[in-house]
Motif scaffolding. Sequence first.
Motif, PDB file in Angstrom:
ATOM      1  N   GLN A   6       0.825  -1.193  -0.009  1.00 41.27           N
ATOM      2  CA  GLN A   6       0.058  -0.163  -0.009  1.00 41.27           C
ATOM      3  C   GLN A   6       0.981   1.384  -0.124  1.00 41.27           C
ATOM      4  O   GLN A   6       1.856   1.169   0.639  1.00 41.27           O
ATOM      5  CB  GLN A   6      -1.068   0.186   1.033  1.00 41.27           C
ATOM      6  N   CYS A  23      -3.048  -0.147  -3.978  1.00 39.00           N
ATOM      7  CA  CYS A  23      -2.983  -1.234  -3.189  1.00 39.00           C
ATOM      8  C   CYS A  23      -2.555  -2.315  -4.461  1.00 39.00           C
ATOM      9  O   CYS A  23      -3.243  -2.480  -5.565  1.00 39.00           O
ATOM     10  CB  CYS A  23      -4.261  -1.715  -2.843  1.00 39.00           C
ATOM     11  N   TYR A  33     -10.152  -6.349  -1.075  1.00 39.24           N
ATOM     12  CA  TYR A  33     -11.093  -5.775  -0.352  1.00 39.24           C
ATOM     13  C   TYR A  33     -10.193  -4.411   0.005  1.00 39.24           C
ATOM     14  O   TYR A  33      -8.942  -4.164   0.482  1.00 39.24           O
ATOM     15  CB  TYR A  33     -11.299  -6.246   1.114  1.00 39.24           C
ATOM     16  N   TRP A  34     -11.069  -3.284   0.465  1.00 37.08           N
ATOM     17  CA  TRP A  34     -10.707  -2.157   1.125  1.00 37.08           C
ATOM     18  C   TRP A  34     -11.650  -1.834   2.339  1.00 37.08           C
ATOM     19  O   TRP A  34     -12.733  -1.970   2.450  1.00 37.08           O
ATOM     20  CB  TRP A  34     -11.032  -0.627   0.265  1.00 37.08           C
ATOM     21  N   TYR A  35     -10.783  -1.610   3.626  1.00 36.24           N
ATOM     22  CA  TYR A  35     -11.541  -1.086   4.817  1.00 36.24           C
ATOM     23  C   TYR A  35     -10.811   0.192   5.369  1.00 36.24           C
ATOM     24  O   TYR A  35     -10.047   0.587   5.083  1.00 36.24           O
ATOM     25  CB  TYR A  35     -10.952  -2.446   6.017  1.00 36.24           C
ATOM     26  N   ARG A  36     -11.801   0.791   5.945  1.00 32.47           N
ATOM     27  CA  ARG A  36     -11.497   2.030   6.870  1.00 32.47           C
ATOM     28  C   ARG A  36     -11.615   1.759   8.249  1.00 32.47           C
ATOM     29  O   ARG A  36     -12.449   0.809   9.000  1.00 32.47           O
ATOM     30  CB  ARG A  36     -12.522   3.072   6.502  1.00 32.47           C
ATOM     31  N   TYR A  48     -15.371  -4.247  -2.315  1.00 25.59           N
ATOM     32  CA  TYR A  48     -14.633  -5.486  -2.466  1.00 25.59           C
ATOM     33  C   TYR A  48     -14.749  -5.794  -3.642  1.00 25.59           C
ATOM     34  O   TYR A  48     -15.601  -5.380  -4.529  1.00 25.59           O
ATOM     35  CB  TYR A  48     -15.132  -6.572  -1.504  1.00 25.59           C
ATOM     36  N   TYR A  64     -16.340   7.185  -1.769  1.00 24.63           N
ATOM     37  CA  TYR A  64     -15.478   6.388  -2.294  1.00 24.63           C
ATOM     38  C   TYR A  64     -15.621   5.796  -3.743  1.00 24.63           C
ATOM     39  O   TYR A  64     -16.793   5.501  -4.108  1.00 24.63           O
ATOM     40  CB  TYR A  64     -15.119   5.329  -1.506  1.00 24.63           C
ATOM     41  N   VAL A  66     -13.799   2.776  -6.731  1.00 27.01           N
ATOM     42  CA  VAL A  66     -12.524   1.769  -6.905  1.00 27.01           C
ATOM     43  C   VAL A  66     -12.784   1.496  -8.308  1.00 27.01           C
ATOM     44  O   VAL A  66     -13.502   1.553  -9.145  1.00 27.01           O
ATOM     45  CB  VAL A  66     -12.669   0.466  -6.257  1.00 27.01           C
ATOM     46  N   LEU A  76      -8.128   2.824  -4.713  1.00 27.47           N
ATOM     47  CA  LEU A  76      -9.421   3.459  -3.977  1.00 27.47           C
ATOM     48  C   LEU A  76      -9.144   4.953  -3.952  1.00 27.47           C
ATOM     49  O   LEU A  76      -8.206   5.446  -3.731  1.00 27.47           O
ATOM     50  CB  LEU A  76      -9.025   3.094  -2.441  1.00 27.47           C
ATOM     51  N   TYR A  89      -6.736   3.453   6.383  1.00 27.13           N
ATOM     52  CA  TYR A  89      -7.159   2.631   5.382  1.00 27.13           C
ATOM     53  C   TYR A  89      -6.313   1.375   5.188  1.00 27.13           C
ATOM     54  O   TYR A  89      -4.972   1.428   4.714  1.00 27.13           O
ATOM     55  CB  TYR A  89      -7.154   3.418   3.921  1.00 27.13           C
ATOM     56  N   CYS A  91      -6.012  -2.404   2.969  1.00 30.28           N
ATOM     57  CA  CYS A  91      -6.365  -3.206   1.783  1.00 30.28           C
ATOM     58  C   CYS A  91      -6.060  -4.339   2.072  1.00 30.28           C
ATOM     59  O   CYS A  91      -5.043  -4.826   2.835  1.00 30.28           O
ATOM     60  CB  CYS A  91      -5.323  -2.680   0.580  1.00 30.28           C
TER      61      CYS A  91
END
Lengths: 112, 116
Positions: A6, A23, A33-36, A48, A64, A66, A76, A89, A91
């Motif tokens: 990342q 990512c 996947y992307w998480y916050r 995702y 957001y 992607v 992202l 953030y 990934c």
Amino acid sequence: DGGITQSPKYLFRKEGQNVTLSCEQNLNHDAMYWYRQDPGQGLRLIYYSQIVNDFQKGDIAEGYSVSREKKESFPLTVTSAQKNPTAFYLCASSPTGTYGYTFGSGTRLTVV
Amino acid sequence: AQKITQTQPGMFVQEKEAVTLDCTYDTSDQSYGLFWYKQPSSGEMIFLIYQGSYDEQNATEGRYSLNFQKARKSANLVISASQLGDSAMYFCAMRAIIQGAQKLVFGQGTRLTINP
């Protein structure tokens, strides 16, 4: 060694600007996947993708966007429509049908 | 809906003691997986241990073990002989199939502090 990269690790942007977080994975994983993560909180799913050229919204997708043009890459973009973009953030990727999730080291975004 | 609950925001333990971090989950699926991750201050997510819903024995990985009580929907993490380096955030997570896609659902986390 295989893994998820990342970049950048820290990112500062002015309010109202779009910003793209990178990512990249070389694990040959199908899903990404992307998480916050907000301070002291758990991870929440943003977007995702199970396969190239296909992606779905997670729980907090508003503001957001992607793309998944290559298997290795899942960038992202945090748009100006995201009201509180300052966060950490993460990934992640996984092979389809297994539990082998791998996480990147994260990008800490600060909007001033 | 799938949900993970971690009721301990913070835990303080003396070095070399054992510690149990609580995790309860809610799902109507028959097949699911439960994970524990460690997140040090650097932010990376470090995988610790996994338990499948059909696994009859509790998972163990070195000093980590998962106390899986399926009927109570409980998946507590036990760390034996705690070390100063164990100080971190700990997250319980569940692999769920939602709208045909595999996802990880996380709890709020527990901040573990090991005192010398």
